[in-house]
Design an enzyme around this catalytic site. Structure first.
Site, PDB file in Angstrom:
ATOM      1  N   HIS A   5      -3.689   6.813   3.193  1.00 61.11           N
ATOM      2  CA  HIS A   5      -4.013   5.532   2.568  1.00 61.11           C
ATOM      3  C   HIS A   5      -5.427   5.133   2.992  1.00 61.11           C
ATOM      4  O   HIS A   5      -5.793   5.259   4.156  1.00 61.11           O
ATOM      5  CB  HIS A   5      -2.992   4.476   3.002  1.00 61.11           C
TER       6      HIS A   5
ATOM      7  N   ASN B 161     -10.031  -0.746  -0.093  1.00 61.12           N
ATOM      8  CA  ASN B 161      -8.572  -0.598  -0.063  1.00 61.12           C
ATOM      9  C   ASN B 161      -8.001  -1.069  -1.401  1.00 61.12           C
ATOM     10  O   ASN B 161      -8.066  -2.251  -1.724  1.00 61.12           O
ATOM     11  CB  ASN B 161      -8.028  -1.443   1.092  1.00 61.12           C
TER      12      ASN B 161
ATOM     13  N   CYS C 185       0.813  -1.225   0.000  1.00 62.31           N
ATOM     14  CA  CYS C 185       0.000   0.000   0.000  1.00 62.31           C
ATOM     15  C   CYS C 185       0.844   1.272   0.000  1.00 62.31           C
ATOM     16  O   CYS C 185       0.377   2.344  -0.371  1.00 62.31           O
ATOM     17  CB  CYS C 185      -0.935  -0.002   1.197  1.00 62.31           C
TER      18      CYS C 185
HETATM   19  O1  UT7 Z   1      -3.680  -1.637   3.618  1.00 64.38           O
HETATM   20  C1  UT7 Z   1      -2.746  -2.157   4.512  1.00 64.38           C
HETATM   21  C2  UT7 Z   1      -3.097  -1.921   5.892  1.00 64.38           C
HETATM   22  N1  UT7 Z   1      -4.308  -2.622   6.228  1.00 64.38           N
HETATM   23  C3  UT7 Z   1      -4.959  -2.241   7.261  1.00 64.38           C
HETATM   24  O2  UT7 Z   1      -4.579  -1.274   7.858  1.00 64.38           O
HETATM   25  C4  UT7 Z   1      -6.164  -3.044   7.717  1.00 64.38           C
HETATM   26  C5  UT7 Z   1      -6.179  -3.052   9.196  1.00 64.38           C
HETATM   27  N2  UT7 Z   1      -7.247  -3.819   9.817  1.00 64.38           N
HETATM   28  C6  UT7 Z   1      -8.568  -3.528   9.772  1.00 64.38           C
HETATM   29  O3  UT7 Z   1      -9.009  -2.685   9.019  1.00 64.38           O
HETATM   30  C7  UT7 Z   1      -9.457  -4.216  10.779  1.00 64.38           C
HETATM   31  O4  UT7 Z   1      -8.643  -4.911  11.693  1.00 64.38           O
HETATM   32  C8  UT7 Z   1     -10.495  -5.216  10.159  1.00 64.38           C
HETATM   33  C9  UT7 Z   1     -11.590  -4.421   9.449  1.00 64.38           C
HETATM   34  C10 UT7 Z   1      -9.813  -6.145   9.202  1.00 64.38           C
HETATM   35  C11 UT7 Z   1     -11.159  -6.022  11.271  1.00 64.38           C
HETATM   36  O5  UT7 Z   1     -11.756  -5.165  12.239  1.00 64.38           O
HETATM   37  P1  UT7 Z   1     -11.462  -5.383  13.793  1.00 64.38           P
HETATM   38  O6  UT7 Z   1     -12.277  -4.381  14.496  1.00 64.38           O
HETATM   39  O7  UT7 Z   1      -9.971  -5.330  13.990  1.00 64.38           O
HETATM   40  O8  UT7 Z   1     -12.054  -6.811  14.057  1.00 64.38           O
HETATM   41  P2  UT7 Z   1     -11.310  -8.138  14.572  1.00 64.38           P
HETATM   42  O9  UT7 Z   1     -10.383  -8.672  13.555  1.00 64.38           O
HETATM   43  O10 UT7 Z   1     -10.777  -7.898  15.964  1.00 64.38           O
HETATM   44  O11 UT7 Z   1     -12.543  -9.114  14.708  1.00 64.38           O
HETATM   45  C12 UT7 Z   1     -13.648  -8.852  15.600  1.00 64.38           C
HETATM   46  C13 UT7 Z   1     -14.730  -9.872  15.342  1.00 64.38           C
HETATM   47  C14 UT7 Z   1     -14.206 -11.317  15.311  1.00 64.38           C
HETATM   48  O12 UT7 Z   1     -15.184 -12.152  15.922  1.00 64.38           O
HETATM   49  P3  UT7 Z   1     -15.004 -12.640  17.444  1.00 64.38           P
HETATM   50  O13 UT7 Z   1     -13.700 -13.383  17.472  1.00 64.38           O
HETATM   51  O14 UT7 Z   1     -14.977 -11.385  18.268  1.00 64.38           O
HETATM   52  O15 UT7 Z   1     -16.205 -13.484  17.654  1.00 64.38           O
HETATM   53  C15 UT7 Z   1     -14.159 -11.637  13.836  1.00 64.38           C
HETATM   54  O16 UT7 Z   1     -14.308 -13.019  13.556  1.00 64.38           O
HETATM   55  O17 UT7 Z   1     -15.333  -9.649  14.072  1.00 64.38           O
HETATM   56  C16 UT7 Z   1     -15.360 -10.874  13.327  1.00 64.38           C
HETATM   57  N3  UT7 Z   1     -15.290 -10.558  11.899  1.00 64.38           N
HETATM   58  C17 UT7 Z   1     -16.368 -10.305  11.160  1.00 64.38           C
HETATM   59  N4  UT7 Z   1     -17.687 -10.305  11.449  1.00 64.38           N
HETATM   60  C18 UT7 Z   1     -18.536 -10.000  10.458  1.00 64.38           C
HETATM   61  C19 UT7 Z   1     -14.171 -10.416  11.134  1.00 64.38           C
HETATM   62  N5  UT7 Z   1     -14.534 -10.094   9.887  1.00 64.38           N
HETATM   63  C20 UT7 Z   1     -15.890 -10.024   9.868  1.00 64.38           C
HETATM   64  C21 UT7 Z   1     -16.831  -9.734   8.871  1.00 64.38           C
HETATM   65  N6  UT7 Z   1     -18.139  -9.731   9.213  1.00 64.38           N
HETATM   66  N7  UT7 Z   1     -16.480  -9.428   7.609  1.00 64.38           N
END
Ligand code: UT7
Length: 338
Positions: free
Chosen positions: A260, A290, A119
Site C-alpha cells: 500500500h 495515498n 486502504c
Molecule cells: O493509508 C492508511 C495508513 N496511513 C498511514 O499509514 C499514514 C501513517 N502516518 C504517516 O505517514 C506519518 O505519521 C505522517 C506523514 C502523517 C506524519 O509524519 P510523522 O513523522 O509521524 O510526524 P508527526 O505526526 O510525529 O509530526 C512531527 C512534527 C509535528 O510538529 P512538532 O509537534 O514536532 O512541533 C507536526 O506538527 O511535524 C509537524 N507536521 C508538519 N510539519 C510540516 C505535521 N505535518 C506537517 C506538515 N508540514 N505537513
C-alpha cells in the site's frame, strides 16, 4: 459420483485511471504551513492527482473498469459480479458506487455491491472474488478500487492534506482450472479497537448531516498519523512474513512486492525488514500520494504499463488502513502482457 475438476481464481487483467490535475508540494506550501522538503523527507510524496469537481468516484472507477475488461479480452456481458472498494462513494448511503459504475459501463442485471475496508479494500475484494469463484457461484468478477479522497480532505489541515490523492484501479478475476494461474493465498484481518486511528466522523448514524458537522469539519478525515505509522510498519511486516512462511516462498524470490502506498518510509521499513532488494519493491507514492483502495491496483497497473509485469510473475500485495484493517496476498499475474 460425478467428479468435477476444482476451479481457482486467477488475476486476468488490470486497468487504472489517474485524473489529470496535479497538486504538487509547491502548491501545498501556498495552502498550509508546510514545505516541499518536509513532505518529501517524511512521506516521499512529490505530487498527487486530484479529480475535477464534477468527476465522481464512479467516473474514475468506470474508466479503470473499462480498461480492465478490454485487457481481459472478454465481453462485458461475461462479467457476473461487480465489486467496488471505496471510502469515498458517490453517495454515502445508497446507491452503491458499484451499481453506478455497472450502469456507466453498460453492465446490466448483475449483482453489484461496495465494501468498506479503507486502504485494504482492494485486497479484501480479492478475497471476496476468490470465494465467489472457487465456490462456483461466479466466473468473471470485476473489482474496482476507486477514491475521490480529496472530497473528504480538509485542505487547511497540514497533517492530512499532504498525504492523499484521487484515482482508480480495476481488475478482472476469472475462473481457471489451471493451478499455475491460481491465487496462492490471501490473509485479511481487522481490529476495530483502533477505529479512532483513522476516522471520518460524519455523516453517519452517530453524526447525521447537520450544521454542527459542517461547523466542526466532522466530514473530513482525521488521523492519528504517528500511531498509525508505527502500527502499520509492525503489522505489514508481520503479515507478509506469515504469508511467505505459510506458503514456503522466500522473500528474495518475489519479483514484485506491491505494498500500500501511504508513506515511503513505511514501505522502506517493511522492505528492509524483509530484506527486499530495491528492484523488487514497487513505489508509486511519489507521484500519486495515498489513494486508499485505489493504491494497490494503480501500482499494479503502473508496472503492467511499463512492461515490468510479465505473465506468470508472482505478486506479493500488502496493505493497511482504517478500521483498522490489513491484508496481504500472494498471487501470479495471469493476464496477457501489454
Ligand atoms: O493509508 C492508511 C495508513 N496511513 C498511514 O499509514 C499514514 C501513517 N502516518 C504517516 O505517514 C506519518 O505519521 C505522517 C506523514 C502523517 C506524519 O509524519 P510523522 O513523522 O509521524 O510526524 P508527526 O505526526 O510525529 O509530526 C512531527 C512534527 C509535528 O510538529 P512538532 O509537534 O514536532 O512541533 C507536526 O506538527 O511535524 C509537524 N507536521 C508538519 N510539519 C510540516 C505535521 N505535518 C506537517 C506538515 N508540514 N505537513
Amino acid at each position: 459420483m460425478l467428479q468435477t475438476k476444482p476451479v481457482y481464481a486467477s488475476f486476468r487483467s488490470i486497468g487504472a485511471y489517474v485524473p489529470q490535475k496535479t497538486l504538487s508540494n509547491a502548491d501545498l506550501e501556498k495552502m498550509v504551513d508546510t514545505t516541499d522538503e518536509w513532505i518529501l523527507k517524511r512521506t516521499g510524496i512529490k505530487e498527487r492527482h486530484i479529480a475535477d469537481e464534477e468527476e465522481a468516484t464512479s467516473d474514475m472507477g468506470a474508466k479503470a473498469a473499462e480498461l480492465a475488461i478490454k485487457r481481459a479480452g472478454i465481453d462485458k456481458e461475461e462479467i457476473d459480479l461487480v465489486l467496488c472498494a471505496t471510502v469515498t462513494p458517490d453517495y454515502f448511503n445508497m446507491p452503491s458506487t458499484a451499481c453506478i459504475i455497472s450502469d456507466k459501463i453498460g453492465i446490466k442485471n448483475v449483482q453489484a455491491f461496495d465494501i468498506s475496508a479503507a486502504c485494504s479494500g482492494f485486497v479484501y475484494l480479492l478475497s471476496v472474488a476468490k470465494a465467489f469463484i472457487e465456490s462456483g457461484m461466479k466466473k468473471n468478477v470485476l473489482l474496482i478500487g476507486a477514491e475521490k479522497f480529496s472530497s473528504i480532505v480538509d485542505y487547511t489541515d497540514r497533517s492530512t492534506c499532504i498525504l492523499f490523492g484521487d484515482g482508480a484501479g480495476a481488475a478482472v478475476i476469472s475462473a481457471t482450472q489451471n493451478k499455475e494461474e491460481a491465487f496462492i493465498d490471501i490473509h485479511a484481518s481487522a481490529d476495530g479497537s483502533y477505529a479512532d486511528f483513522l476516522v471520518t466522523p460524519a455523516p453517519g448514524s452517530i453524526n447525521p448531516a447537520s450544521q454542527k458537522v459542517i461547523d466542526e469539519g466532522l466530514n473530513f478525515v482525521q488521523m492519528k498519523g504517528n500511531e498509525t505509522f508505527k502500527l502499520a510498519v509492525k503489522t505489514l511486516t508481520k503479515d507478509v512474513k506469515e504469508i511467505l512462511k505459510k506458503n514456503e516462498v522466500k522473500a528474495e524470490h518475489i519479483p514484485h512486492f506491491i505494498p500500500h502506498q501511504a508513506n515511503y518510509r513505511i514501505i522502506k521499513a517493511v522492505g528492509d525488514a524483509l530484506k527486499m532488494r530495491e528492484d523488487q519493491v514497487v513505489i508509486t507514492v511519489d507521484k500519486y500520494g495515498n489513494t486508499s483502495a485505489a493504491s494497490i491496483p494503480m501500482a499494479i497497473n503502473d508496472i503492467y504499463e511499463s512492461g515490468r509485469l510479465q505473465t506468470g510473475d508472482l505478486m506479493l500485495l500488502d496493505t493497511f488502513g482504517g478500521g483498522l484493517t490489513w491484508a496481504s496476498a500472494l498471487l501470479p499475474f495471469a493476464g496477457e502482457t501489454l
